[in-house]
Every structure is written in C-alpha cells, then in structure tokens.
Design a protein around this motif. Structure first.
Motif, PDB file in Angstrom:
ATOM      1  N   GLN A   1       0.818  -1.206   0.000  1.00  0.00           N
ATOM      2  CA  GLN A   1       0.000   0.000   0.000  1.00  0.00           C
ATOM      3  C   GLN A   1       0.855   1.260   0.000  1.00  0.00           C
ATOM      4  O   GLN A   1       0.621   2.202  -0.765  1.00  0.00           O
ATOM      5  N   ILE A   2       1.869   1.282   0.872  1.00  0.00           N
ATOM      6  CA  ILE A   2       2.763   2.444   0.932  1.00  0.00           C
ATOM      7  C   ILE A   2       3.546   2.584  -0.371  1.00  0.00           C
ATOM      8  O   ILE A   2       3.748   3.699  -0.883  1.00  0.00           O
ATOM      9  N   LEU A   3       3.958   1.461  -0.935  1.00  0.00           N
ATOM     10  CA  LEU A   3       4.712   1.489  -2.197  1.00  0.00           C
ATOM     11  C   LEU A   3       3.869   2.065  -3.327  1.00  0.00           C
ATOM     12  O   LEU A   3       4.346   2.893  -4.117  1.00  0.00           O
ATOM     13  N   HIS A   4       2.607   1.669  -3.395  1.00  0.00           N
ATOM     14  CA  HIS A   4       1.755   2.091  -4.513  1.00  0.00           C
ATOM     15  C   HIS A   4       1.099   3.443  -4.284  1.00  0.00           C
ATOM     16  O   HIS A   4       0.461   3.981  -5.195  1.00  0.00           O
ATOM     17  N   ALA A   5       1.217   3.996  -3.078  1.00  0.00           N
ATOM     18  CA  ALA A   5       0.655   5.321  -2.814  1.00  0.00           C
ATOM     19  C   ALA A   5       1.722   6.403  -2.798  1.00  0.00           C
ATOM     20  O   ALA A   5       1.402   7.581  -2.667  1.00  0.00           O
ATOM     21  N   GLY A   6       2.994   6.036  -2.939  1.00  0.00           N
ATOM     22  CA  GLY A   6       4.074   7.011  -2.883  1.00  0.00           C
ATOM     23  C   GLY A   6       4.127   7.887  -4.114  1.00  0.00           C
ATOM     24  O   GLY A   6       3.604   7.534  -5.181  1.00  0.00           O
ATOM     25  N   PRO A   7       4.786   9.030  -4.032  1.00  0.00           N
ATOM     26  CA  PRO A   7       4.829   9.974  -5.152  1.00  0.00           C
ATOM     27  C   PRO A   7       5.622   9.464  -6.350  1.00  0.00           C
ATOM     28  O   PRO A   7       5.435   9.949  -7.461  1.00  0.00           O
ATOM     29  N   ARG A   8       6.508   8.484  -6.129  1.00  0.00           N
ATOM     30  CA  ARG A   8       7.341   7.985  -7.233  1.00  0.00           C
ATOM     31  C   ARG A   8       6.919   6.579  -7.660  1.00  0.00           C
ATOM     32  O   ARG A   8       7.717   5.824  -8.212  1.00  0.00           O
ATOM     33  N   ARG A   9       5.670   6.227  -7.429  1.00  0.00           N
ATOM     34  CA  ARG A   9       5.223   4.861  -7.690  1.00  0.00           C
ATOM     35  C   ARG A   9       5.337   4.481  -9.166  1.00  0.00           C
ATOM     36  O   ARG A   9       5.663   3.346  -9.495  1.00  0.00           O
ATOM     37  N   LEU A  10       5.072   5.437 -10.052  1.00  0.00           N
ATOM     38  CA  LEU A  10       5.093   5.123 -11.481  1.00  0.00           C
ATOM     39  C   LEU A  10       6.471   5.262 -12.101  1.00  0.00           C
ATOM     40  O   LEU A  10       6.647   4.963 -13.285  1.00  0.00           O
ATOM     41  N   GLU A  11       7.446   5.746 -11.337  1.00  0.00           N
ATOM     42  CA  GLU A  11       8.806   5.854 -11.858  1.00  0.00           C
ATOM     43  C   GLU A  11       9.494   4.495 -11.890  1.00  0.00           C
ATOM     44  O   GLU A  11      10.503   4.328 -12.564  1.00  0.00           O
ATOM     45  N   ARG A  12       8.963   3.541 -11.149  1.00  0.00           N
ATOM     46  CA  ARG A  12       9.532   2.193 -11.128  1.00  0.00           C
ATOM     47  C   ARG A  12       8.937   1.406 -12.290  1.00  0.00           C
ATOM     48  O   ARG A  12       7.719   1.226 -12.364  1.00  0.00           O
ATOM     49  N   SER A  13       9.794   0.906 -13.165  1.00  0.00           N
ATOM     50  CA  SER A  13       9.300   0.201 -14.350  1.00  0.00           C
ATOM     51  C   SER A  13       8.593  -1.100 -14.003  1.00  0.00           C
ATOM     52  O   SER A  13       7.813  -1.625 -14.802  1.00  0.00           O
ATOM     53  N   TRP A  14       8.833  -1.607 -12.814  1.00  0.00           N
ATOM     54  CA  TRP A  14       8.252  -2.888 -12.434  1.00  0.00           C
ATOM     55  C   TRP A  14       6.969  -2.734 -11.636  1.00  0.00           C
ATOM     56  O   TRP A  14       6.485  -3.693 -11.018  1.00  0.00           O
ATOM     57  N   TRP A  15       6.356  -1.540 -11.625  1.00  0.00           N
ATOM     58  CA  TRP A  15       5.148  -1.353 -10.820  1.00  0.00           C
ATOM     59  C   TRP A  15       4.000  -2.270 -11.224  1.00  0.00           C
ATOM     60  O   TRP A  15       3.217  -2.692 -10.350  1.00  0.00           O
ATOM     61  N   PRO A  16       3.812  -2.649 -12.513  1.00  0.00           N
ATOM     62  CA  PRO A  16       2.708  -3.584 -12.802  1.00  0.00           C
ATOM     63  C   PRO A  16       2.868  -4.920 -12.083  1.00  0.00           C
ATOM     64  O   PRO A  16       1.887  -5.524 -11.647  1.00  0.00           O
ATOM     65  N   TRP A  17       4.135  -5.377 -11.947  1.00  0.00           N
ATOM     66  CA  TRP A  17       4.366  -6.652 -11.264  1.00  0.00           C
ATOM     67  C   TRP A  17       4.113  -6.522  -9.770  1.00  0.00           C
ATOM     68  O   TRP A  17       3.566  -7.441  -9.137  1.00  0.00           O
ATOM     69  N   SER A  18       4.494  -5.396  -9.192  1.00  0.00           N
ATOM     70  CA  SER A  18       4.222  -5.209  -7.762  1.00  0.00           C
ATOM     71  C   SER A  18       2.719  -5.080  -7.510  1.00  0.00           C
ATOM     72  O   SER A  18       2.204  -5.541  -6.488  1.00  0.00           O
TER      73      SER A  18
END
Length: 361
Positions: free
Chosen positions: A38-55
């Motif tokens: 939840q904290i990872l996906h609500a952070g301001p840089r969540r979309l800067e990580r290329s692997w966000w779809p997997w997380s």
C-alpha cells in the motif's frame, strides 16, 4: 497514517474473528505485506519504477489468495488493493477495474457463506476503503504540487524584481554617469579659457546628479518617474556639450505616465549609446502622433560606427531592456541603419482603446 490506521483496524478485525496463535501471526504477517504494498503504490514515485505492474499484481495476489485460509474474516481487506489500483492504473481503465473489484466482492462473500447484508457491506467496505486510500494519496500529492507551485511563483517574482531593478539601474545610471562624465571633461577643458562656461557645465552636472539621486530613490519602489520632455531636454544639453548638433521636435501631447516613462527611457538609451559608441555630428529627436492616436518616437544620428570599430565594455543590455519595456505597454522598437551613415531608433506605441486601463490585456 491512513495506511497504518487501515492496518491496525484489519489486524484487530481479523485476529478477533478466529482464535489460535498461528492463525493470528499469519494474518498479521500477511497484513504487514499488504501495508508495504500500500505504501509502495501510494508514494509519489510509484510510477517511476518500471516494475510497478508486477508489484501491483503481487499486491492483488497477496490480497485475494488469503481468502482460501481466512475466508469470511478477510472480506474487508480488498479496499487497500482497490485504492492502489486507482493510484497506479491509467484512467478510465482504473475506474473500470475498481468497479469490477467492487462488484466481485459480493459473489466472493456469498461463496464464503456470507449473508446478503454481509456481502453488501463487504462491497461497500471495498468502495470506502479504496476511495479513502486514493483520495488521501491524491490530496497529499496535490498539496505537494501546490507548495512547489507557490515556491516557483515566489522565485519568479524575485527574478522579475531583480530584472526590473537591474534594468532601471542600467537605464538610469548608465545615462546619467555618461553625461556627467562628458560635461566634467568639457568643464576641465574650458576652465581656463572660458571659466563662465565651465561653471555652467558644473552647475548642470550638479543638477543632473541631484536628479539622478532622486530618481534612484524611486527605483526600489518600481515607480521611476521620468518624462519624455525632461529627458529630451537633458539629452539635447548633453549632445550640444559634446559638440553635436541637435534638432528636437516634440508634438506628442499628453501621454499616460507609463508611456511617457518608456519613451523617455528610449531617448536616454539612444543618447547614451550615441555618446559611447558613435562619431555623430548631428542628432534628430522627433515625437508625434498619427491619425489613429499612436505615438511614435524617432531618434536618428549620422554617426554609424565603422564595421570593426571597438565597442565599450558593458554594452548590449540597452536594446533588450527597451524592447521589453515597449512590449509591456503594447509597443515595438525598431533599430536600423539608413543611408549616408545614419542610424535610426524608432519606438511606436499603439493608441489605447477608450476605457482600457493601464496594463490591461
């Protein structure tokens, strides 16, 4: 804080629904994993990580797989994942997936033996939980953006004020010091041969310095009060002191203060450049109005420097300053060489429509 609040409420609700230390520890460990997602996906840089779809996929698996173990006690947990979906997936797909998660919560609850009321409550809990997570995260982001925008606006205001101060100081002191130096040199040359003229030149220098001191005090307020008539008079005196013939023709009538100040600055800058960089013997200053009411100013001299003539250091700001000043009042500046070595600096300010306020538009 909202994520921790959801985590605490989920731990209390899940542990309370079933006894057994192993069960309770397992539930707490899974909820800690969901808190991290939840904290990872609500952070301001969540979309800067290329692997966000997997997380996000892992977040979904960690949300729904425990239904196999915790069954009905887990029906209030998917709201966290629904909020993450809204925060990461682009719209409108995010809202379609959100609606699918909400709608799917009812059959999941029913399959685990829940009553219609419990299943409806599970769907509502998903809506509320996801909306709160999304809303609070977006509110935090908008607050940060607002602070950044406010800081940028303040920095731009400071930059504009620095530019204005530098421009006014350049326009004021550049001209005053050049003319004062010229008149002092003339007084030095004539002090023995013509003491009366030397005394008159020194008196003019003193008057000019006093006026410059008075004008300097206005720089800090941004209200530099100069007029075309006064500046033209000073300019003509300086040019004659330098042995340059001057022809002045002013027929502009009464001008708005901001237009008067801009055209006065044009005369000041043109004469400063003439004295510094040209070998002029004649200068013409004309101002007037056309049939539409537009005001035009023309400063011409016959001292265009040779192609490779040296230029004094520190030049180059004046024309840029004048261009900016004229644009601010709806005018334009033109500088060009004419025939027979003449140089023409022209400023035109369009007539202001009736009823228009200064600075409008």
């Amino acid at each position: 804080m909202v994520a921790l609040g959801f985590f605490t409420a989920s731990v209390v609700a899940t542990v309370r629904n079933r006894d057994g230390l192993a069960y309770q520890l397992t539930a707490v460990m899974v909820l800690l994993v969901l808190l991290g997602f939840q904290i990872l996906h609500a952070g301001p840089r969540r979309l800067e990580r290329s692997w966000w779809p997997w997380s996000l996929l892992a977040h979904g698996v960690a949300t729904y797989l425990p239904f196999l173990v915790f069954d009905g006690s887990w029906v209030g947990i998917p709201g966290s994942f629904a909020g993450s979906m809204l925060l990461t997936v682009a719209t409108p797909g995010a809202w379609l997936l959100f609606a699918a998660l909400v709608a799917g919560q009812y059959p999941i609850c029913a399959g685990l033996g829940g009553t219609p009321g419990q299943c409806l409550n599970a769907s509502v809990s998903t809506v509320v939980g996801g909306s709160v997570v999304y809303g609070v995260a977006r509110l935090a982001e908008l607050t940060a953006e607002l602070r950044a925008a406010r800081t940028e606006l303040a920095e731009r205001a400071v930059d504009r004020e620095r530019l204005r101060f530098s421009r006014d100081l350049h326009d004021l002191l550049g001209y005053s010091l050049s003319v004062a130096a010229l008149k002092c040199q003339l007084a030095e040359r004539t002090v023995l041969e013509d003491p009366q003229r030397a005394r008159a030149e020194i008196s003019e220098v003193l008057a000019m310095v006093r006026q410059a001191m008075s004008d300097t005090r206005w720089i800090s307020s941004g209200d530099l009060r100069v007029s075309l008539t006064r500046e033209t008079r000073f300019a003509a005196s300086a040019l004659r002191a330098a042995g340059i013939g001057v022809e002045v023709e002013l027929d502009q009538g009464t001008l708005p203060p901001e237009h008067d100040a801009v055209l006065a600055t044009v005369v000041r800058e043109a004469v400063t450049n003439l004295l510094r960089h040209s070998a002029a013997r004649r200068c013409v200053i004309r101002a007037g109005r056309d049939e539409l009411g537009a005001v035009s100013l023309l400063v011409s001299n016959d001292g265009v420097p040779a192609e490779n003539a040296p230029q004094e250091p520190g030049g180059g700001q004046g024309i840029g300053n004048l261009t900016g000043r004229l644009l601010a009042v709806g005018g334009r500046l033109t500088a060009q060489e004419g025939e027979s070595g003449w140089f023409h600096l022209s400023a035109v300010i369009a007539a202001r429509p009736v009823g228009e306020r200064p600075g409008a538009g």
